[in-house]
Design a protein around this motif. Structure first.
Motif, mmCIF file in Angstrom:
data_model
loop_
_atom_site.group_PDB
_atom_site.id
_atom_site.type_symbol
_atom_site.label_atom_id
_atom_site.label_comp_id
_atom_site.label_asym_id
_atom_site.label_seq_id
_atom_site.Cartn_x
_atom_site.Cartn_y
_atom_site.Cartn_z
ATOM 1 N N UNK A 234 16.146 141.003 -18.149
ATOM 2 C CA UNK A 234 14.720 141.146 -17.880
ATOM 3 C C UNK A 234 14.265 142.604 -17.809
ATOM 4 N N UNK A 235 15.210 143.535 -17.706
ATOM 5 C CA UNK A 235 14.848 144.940 -17.574
ATOM 6 C C UNK A 235 14.588 145.623 -18.907
ATOM 7 N N UNK B 255 17.827 150.795 -20.913
ATOM 8 C CA UNK B 255 18.783 150.077 -20.072
ATOM 9 C C UNK B 255 18.177 149.624 -18.753
ATOM 10 N N UNK B 256 16.895 149.878 -18.539
ATOM 11 C CA UNK B 256 16.270 149.395 -17.321
ATOM 12 C C UNK B 256 15.474 150.410 -16.548
ATOM 13 N N UNK C 20 20.556 141.507 -10.514
ATOM 14 C CA UNK C 20 20.412 140.152 -11.055
ATOM 15 C C UNK C 20 19.729 139.220 -10.058
ATOM 16 N N UNK C 21 19.997 139.440 -8.778
ATOM 17 C CA UNK C 21 19.431 138.590 -7.727
ATOM 18 C C UNK C 21 18.121 139.146 -7.181
ATOM 19 N N UNK C 22 17.610 140.208 -7.794
ATOM 20 C CA UNK C 22 16.366 140.860 -7.404
ATOM 21 C C UNK C 22 16.399 141.380 -5.965
ATOM 22 N N UNK C 23 17.550 141.697 -5.470
ATOM 23 C CA UNK C 23 17.689 142.364 -4.172
ATOM 24 C C UNK C 23 17.721 143.870 -4.442
ATOM 25 N N UNK C 24 16.556 144.380 -4.803
ATOM 26 C CA UNK C 24 16.458 145.757 -5.291
ATOM 27 C C UNK C 24 15.060 146.281 -5.033
ATOM 28 N N UNK D 270 11.210 147.889 -5.994
ATOM 29 C CA UNK D 270 10.153 147.326 -6.849
ATOM 30 C C UNK D 270 10.231 147.727 -8.313
ATOM 31 N N UNK D 271 10.774 148.910 -8.625
ATOM 32 C CA UNK D 271 10.830 149.317 -10.025
ATOM 33 C C UNK D 271 11.713 148.408 -10.855
ATOM 34 N N UNK D 272 12.605 147.643 -10.188
ATOM 35 C CA UNK D 272 13.474 146.699 -10.894
ATOM 36 C C UNK D 272 13.070 145.249 -10.637
ATOM 37 N N UNK D 273 11.890 145.053 -10.070
ATOM 38 C CA UNK D 273 11.394 143.704 -9.855
ATOM 39 C C UNK D 273 11.702 143.133 -8.494
#
Length: 348
Positions: free
Chosen positions: A113-114, A252-253, A322-326, A328-331
């Motif tokens: 998704x990145x 790459x993201x 992958x689990x969106x535990x990140x 905001x710039x990575x969702x």
């Protein structure tokens, strides 16, 4: 080569902007691994001291870094400092005085998704930009005449040496898995281009087991957007490598995940830093992404022979993204500290 003692001592230079925020998360993550590393913080090397005392990096600090041989670096740069001598006096001095002639910038897509590319079949970037780190346009050779007048003339000179070009091209072939693409602009930059072309052909002939190719830098930029998955190792000069590695990072993201290593493979010395810079607009807001700093720490571990620990860091970052535990710039929705805690919780 470094001694075992030096291998385990890490100098930490948090620097400016978001550097202290992301570096703190990287250090905490390294400590969570229990790899037996010893940290010495040189947090006095920053823009505040430069503005106060006019000091960028002292000779004593340089020797302290040289003795340790390994640096985890945050960022350099502050909007209050308009003199380029500050940044040059810290980061470029470390690179040149320690002869860290390899700038190693990997770009690996962490999650589908990145990618900004629409074509799913071309998203899987997994390459390295090997950038010559001590020559080129960044040596500061040049000058100006009639400054501040309508007749002003400025000259910035690109410097290429046979030693510098040959050792960076040889290094690129040494780390390649399947192919090396040498990037230059030899059709327009005549003399330096001839040197890069000759050295590349000689090195290519010594490595028939690898596919070799050449692209002009403008064509390389287009092909990176069209089909980034086709590249393995790109080797190029200082300025082109600076630009192309930011492009590969975005493919790459984003710069928030981009890691780099400034190394001398002969002496074993290395400086490891995220690519994103000081980002003064988000300082103190909890928006800084620690992934680039953590992945830079993984490169540090790998170069120090701690391969399994490095892989554990890389897996943890990939899992949290992958689990969106990140951030905001990575969702994700986490702040800097929470994102760092999530990475540490995901460690094997």
């Amino acid at each position: 080569m470094q001694t075992e003692q030096n291998t385990q001592k890490i100098i930490v230079i948090p620097g400016d902007g978001i550097g202290p925020e992301v570096t703190e998360e990287a250090v905490l993550t390294l400590q969570a691994l229990g790899a037996g590393l010893e940290f010495t913080f040189l947090d006095r090397i920053n823009a505040d001291r430069y503005l106060r005392d006019g000091v960028a990096l002292t000779d004593g600090e340089l020797e302290e870094v040289r003795t340790a041989g390994t640096v985890l670096f945050g960022a350099v740069g502050d909007p209050r400092v308009t003199n380029p001598d500050y940044a040059r006096g810290v980061l470029l001095r470390l690179r040149t005085d320690l002869d860290l002639y390899v700038n190693y910038r990997p770009a690996v897509l962490l999650d589908e998704r990145l990618s900004p590319l629409r074509d799913e079949s071309r998203r899987g970037i997994d390459c390295v930009v090997v950038r010559e780190n001590t020559e080129g346009l960044y040596t500061g050779v040049g000058g100006s005449l009639r400054t501040g007048t309508p007749d002003e003339v400025t000259v910035d000179q690109e410097t290429n040496t046979h030693l510098g070009v040959s050792r960076i091209v040889e290094y690129a072939y040494g780390v390649a898995r399947r192919s090396v693409c040498m990037v230059d602009k030899s059709n327009a930059v005549r003399f330096g281009g001839q040197l890069w072309q000759r050295v590349w052909r000689e090195t290519r002939d010594r490595h028939p087991e690898l596919d070799s190719s050449h692209l002009y830098v403008d064509v390389a930029a287009m092909k990176l957007v069209k089909d980034p998955a086709s590249f393995d190792v790109i080797v190029t000069n200082n300025s082109y490598g600076d630009i192309l590695s930011d492009l590969t990072a975005e493919l790459a993201g984003g710069l928030g995940t981009a890691a780099s290593a400034n190394i001398n493979p002969v002496t074993g010395m290395g400086l490891y830093e995220p690519v994103h810079g000081s980002a003064p607009d988000i300082v103190g807001k909890g928006l800084a992404n620690p992934a680039g700093a953590v992945l830079s720490a993984a490169l540090l571990l790998r170069d120090r022979g701690l391969k399994s620990e490095a892989e554990a860091l890389e897996r943890a970052v990939r899992r949290t993204v992958a689990e969106r535990r990140c951030t905001p710039d990575l969702g994700g929705t986490l702040n800097t500290r929470q994102a760092g805690e999530a990475i540490r919780a995901a460690l094997d």
